[in-house]
Design a protein around this motif. Structure first.
Motif: not given
Length: 467
Positions: A302-329
């Protein structure tokens, strides 16, 4: 804080007044296997949902009846990643990236103690409750030698606020002198860490159905933990039947660090140490390759997606749609309050949609998929999806009732879109384990103004101590 004090508080947090609660007339988004949505009723008895369906509820003698007209009823949100102690260090290094932000904050964190962690946890958990959260996972990995019993301090806070709690006993054993990022003052010896982690499982972990408290094992990150600790922590967790959590693939700096040190990506490194499987969830997971995403899906990692923190620190945007399509919770997390000063889980639902669409187009993530991430998928990350995350008879009564008939939301045709894309609505009622925690947008378990005052004092004392 005595053991009896903690036990008494935890018991009170699990109790209601004994009456059934009937919520009538609300729009109900169940997230059950049929993904039913209806205008109707939900009935709670004790800590369980006993009925849910369209139309009026059957009569329950002596029940408390809640008028849900004009409201949306959802499962309670599940926060899958946070650092509660950071609530008293918000607003520092607001324009820094992850590595510079960490090195700026470590001197302040080196001074945390039982009192500051307890106050911080109360503040952060209160904010979570006010934004629809009923279950919170916390990743605590800073244990100064003079700090006292920090895990107990946040466990007490969760019992006082009344949330279901999954603290992850974190750790760091790779300091600056060994090529890691944290200073020597906040790391521990590997054997000391493993002993303390197993002691936390012995003392706190409750695997029983309906549990309000479960422990996870959580070395901090590849750049603050040795491979030996990662491997032995995984062995410990699996021997004791608890879950595994760590930060992974958050920034390109981390990817460069792993490439220089191990000649591989962060995901390949974690995989080599046994860190994949349905008992593992990673925080952030931004920089995964196609092959790595496929591997996560195949293994149920699994992956804990943290969109606000990722944006606050300029880390990027997780590939949520691809992760979910692959079956990762994929669940949602607010991350540390020092990299997401809002600490609002509802805000993460909205940002998950907006950022996914900014990356992948208008169909990358629907509003209902984001709501599912905040509830049922988050529960799956924590191993609780058979108990929470949807509204079904037999599941635990963790529910959020949102008022959508006020000016910001009245007239929005789709109530789920109103919740996810609109302004934050008032929270009319939050039930955790069948017990009211929020009523009419006010926390009823602890006093908000008192906690606010204590948080400000704790921050001032901590920064003064850091010099």
């Amino acid at each position: 804080m005595s053991e009896q004090h903690r036990s008494d508080d935890a018991g009170r947090a699990a109790e209601g007044d004994g009456r059934a609660i009937v919520i009538e007339g609300a729009t109900v988004v169940t997230l059950d296997p049929g993904r039913r949505e209806f205008a109707g009723h939900v009935v709670v008895s004790g800590n369980q949902i006993v009925a849910a369906g369209p139309g009026p509820a059957p009569a329950y003698e002596g029940a408390r009846v809640v008028d849900g007209r004009g409201c949306l009823l959802t499962p309670g949100f599940v926060n899958t990643h946070q650092h509660l102690y950071q609530w008293v260090t918000r607003g520092l290094a607001p324009d820094a990236g992850l590595f510079r932000w960490l090195t700026t904050l470590y001197p302040a964190w080196a001074g945390i103690d039982e009192e500051s962690v307890h106050v911080a946890a109360q503040g952060a958990l209160a904010q979570l409750a006010l934004t629809g959260c009923t279950t919170a996972a916390d990743h605590h990995y800073v244990f100064p030698r003079a700090g006292g019993d920090l895990l107990a301090a946040e466990i007490l806070a969760a019992a006082e606020v009344g949330l279901r709690f999954h603290p992850a006993r974190g750790s760091m054993d790779l300091s600056e002198k060994d090529g890691g990022l944290p200073p020597d003052s906040v790391v521990q010896d590997r054997d000391e860490i493993l002993i303390a982690t197993e002691a936390a499982v012995d003392r706190w972990h409750d695997p029983s159905p309906g549990s309000m408290l479960r422990i996870a094992v959580a070395p901090c990150s590849p750049f603050s933990v040795t491979g030996e600790l990662m491997r032995e922590a995984a062995e410990l967790a699996r021997r004791r039947g608890v879950r595994l959590h760590t930060h992974l693939a958050e920034t390109t700096d981390e990817s460069d660090w792993c490439a220089d040190r191990f000649n591989c990506t962060p995901s390949e490194y974690a995989d080599s140490l046994g860190w994949v499987g349905p008992d593992v969830w990673f925080a952030h997971g931004i920089h995964f390759t196609d092959t790595e995403i496929k591997r996560l899906g195949q293994t149920g990692t699994g992956v804990a997606h943290c969109p606000s923190s990722n944006a606050r620190l300029g880390a990027g945007i997780a590939r949520v749609a691809d992760l979910r399509a692959a079956g990762a919770p994929v669940g949602l997390g607010v991350d540390g309050a020092a990299s997401n000063e809002a600490g609002s889980l509802l805000e993460e639902v909205r940002h998950a949609v907006l950022f996914a669409r900014a990356r992948g187009g208008p169909e990358a993530l629907t509003v209902r998929a984001a709501l599912e991430m905040a509830t049922l998928e988050g529960a799956r990350l924590l191993g609780r999806d058979q108990e929470i995350g949807s509204i079904e008879p037999g599941k635990l009564a963790d529910l959020a009732l949102w008022r959508l008939d006020t000016l910001p939301h009245a007239g929005i045709a789709d109530p789920v879109a109103a919740l996810v894309l609109g302004a934050p609505p008032p929270l009319d009622l939050l039930l955790v384990n069948g017990r009211p925690v929020v009523e009419q947008n006010h926390l009823i378990t602890i006093d908000e103004p008192t906690i606010a005052t204590q948080v400000a004092r704790a921050q001032q004392a901590l920064l003064a101590k850091a010099g």
